[in-house]
Scaffold this motif. Structure first.
Motif, PDB file in Angstrom:
ATOM      1  N   SER A   1       0.830  -1.199   0.000  1.00  0.00           N
ATOM      2  CA  SER A   1       0.000   0.000   0.000  1.00  0.00           C
ATOM      3  C   SER A   1       0.866   1.251   0.000  1.00  0.00           C
TER       4      SER A   1
ATOM      5  N   GLY B   1      -0.191  -5.551   2.786  1.00  0.00           N
ATOM      6  CA  GLY B   1      -0.964  -4.692   1.901  1.00  0.00           C
ATOM      7  C   GLY B   1      -1.268  -5.332   0.564  1.00  0.00           C
ATOM      8  N   HIS B   2      -1.320  -6.668   0.535  1.00  0.00           N
ATOM      9  CA  HIS B   2      -1.486  -7.407  -0.722  1.00  0.00           C
ATOM     10  C   HIS B   2      -2.938  -7.556  -1.151  1.00  0.00           C
ATOM     11  N   GLY B   3      -3.881  -7.284  -0.250  1.00  0.00           N
ATOM     12  CA  GLY B   3      -5.283  -7.292  -0.620  1.00  0.00           C
ATOM     13  C   GLY B   3      -5.970  -8.640  -0.587  1.00  0.00           C
TER      14      GLY B   3
ATOM     15  N   HIS C   1      -7.802 -11.294   1.426  1.00  0.00           N
ATOM     16  CA  HIS C   1      -8.438 -11.416   2.732  1.00  0.00           C
ATOM     17  C   HIS C   1      -8.090 -12.769   3.341  1.00  0.00           C
TER      18      HIS C   1
END
Length: 325
Positions: free
Chosen positions: A15, A46-48, A50
């Motif tokens: 991010s 921050g890799h997204g 979940h």
């Protein structure tokens, strides 16, 4: 920041890469460059992705792996380049380094994109293997969701690597219009179920990966991941439950003329005091378009000039070295 103060395996916040200023990006590029030169490994946050998604895959995959062998046998991947289930005794990964170890203590389920449809100019819909277990039904859609997220993440990581080398943003991704990739679910069963390890036996023997980058979602354990560096030898890999582990493989090391190191690693067999430990890793191997000719970047970026290799042919030749059955 001096090289001596840079962690061997730093954590990169994606991010910050996306939203930071030029100074932030330069600092992160320095971390990436130094880390890949020392060990070939990074952690990324921050890799997204979940955490519920890999957790759901683990639940579904364990339901499959815990079934009797005769139930899993119809899904056997019978040859190099095939996908599906690989059972006990299928690979000895250390043989890629010439180490004649006993077979690895692992079972796997591997998925890949459908064949390339030349007329349509895209991969065929769906995933390989074509036949998936009916129990659990949710395994296939969960894997499809995960590999979509991994493809997006891998593309972003390749852009970061290109910028780190001061190359055009698409230096690597221009070679990923129809890339080879494999998602492998590595199940490491408990030794209480499979018996004590033989002398010199690993869950996964010492090796480097063969492609460009690997994205690993792992679980910590006493029989866990270790990373090798020239300075420190074998050390337990750092673990952060919010991070994914990233390492580069042989193709990327060759591409950079050995500026960066193909990350050498292994997964230990569990010790006698961890007889019930079982682990499951999600390993996404990302390569490039199969006919890509990987040639070393010249000096001053590269340090060694390797003979060019064709991406798919190189990877498959290395997979053949470790395949036992």
């Amino acid at each position: 920041m001096h090289a001596s103060t840079i962690p061997t395996i730093p954590t990169i916040d994606l991010s910050l890469w996306r939203s930071g200023d030029d100074r932030d990006r330069d600092r992160l590029a320095t971390l990436v460059d130094q880390a890949l030169g020392r060990a070939g490994f990074l952690l990324v946050t921050g890799h997204g992705v979940h955490p519920d998604l890999p957790a759901a895959i683990r639940t579904a995959a364990r339901a499959f792996f815990h079934q009797p062998l005769e139930v899993k046998q119809p899904f056997l991947a019978e040859a190099v380049g095939r996908y599906g289930w690989s059972g006990p005794g299928a690979v000895a990964t250390g043989r890629a380094e010439g180490l004649m170890t006993p077979p690895d203590l692992v079972e796997t389920w591997s998925a890949a994109p459908g064949p390339w449809d030349t007329a349509a100019g895209r991969h065929e819909p769906g995933l390989l293997p074509r036949s998936w277990p009916s129990q659990p039904l949710e395994l296939r859609p969960l894997v499809a969701q995960y590999v979509h997220a991994m493809r997006v993440l891998a593309g972003e990581l390749l852009e970061i690597l290109a910028v780190t080398l001061r190359q055009p943003l698409d230096f690597f991704t221009r070679h990923t219009t129809r890339p080879d990739w494999t998602l492998t679910l590595n199940w490491y069963p408990a030794i209480s179920a499979v018996g004590a390890p033989r002398p010199g036996q690993f869950r996964v023997g010492p090796h480097t990966d063969f492609g460009t980058i690997t994205v690993l979602d792992r679980q910590p354990g006493k029989g866990g991941l270790q990373i090798h560096t020239e300075d420190d030898g074998w050390q337990d890999a750092p673990y952060d439950p919010e991070a994914l582990t990233i390492n580069i493989g042989d193709l990327m090391a060759r591409w950079t003329g050995d500026r960066w190191r193909s990350g050498r690693h292994r997964v230990l067999a569990p010790p006698a005091d961890a007889t019930s430990e079982e682990l499951l890793s999600l390993v996404y191997f990302y390569d490039c378009d199969p006919d890509t000719l990987v040639a070393s970047l010249p000096a001053p970026i590269g340090r060694v000039s390797h003979p060019p290799v064709t991406a798919r042919a190189y990877v498959r030749s290395k997979v053949a070295e470790i395949t036992l059955a």
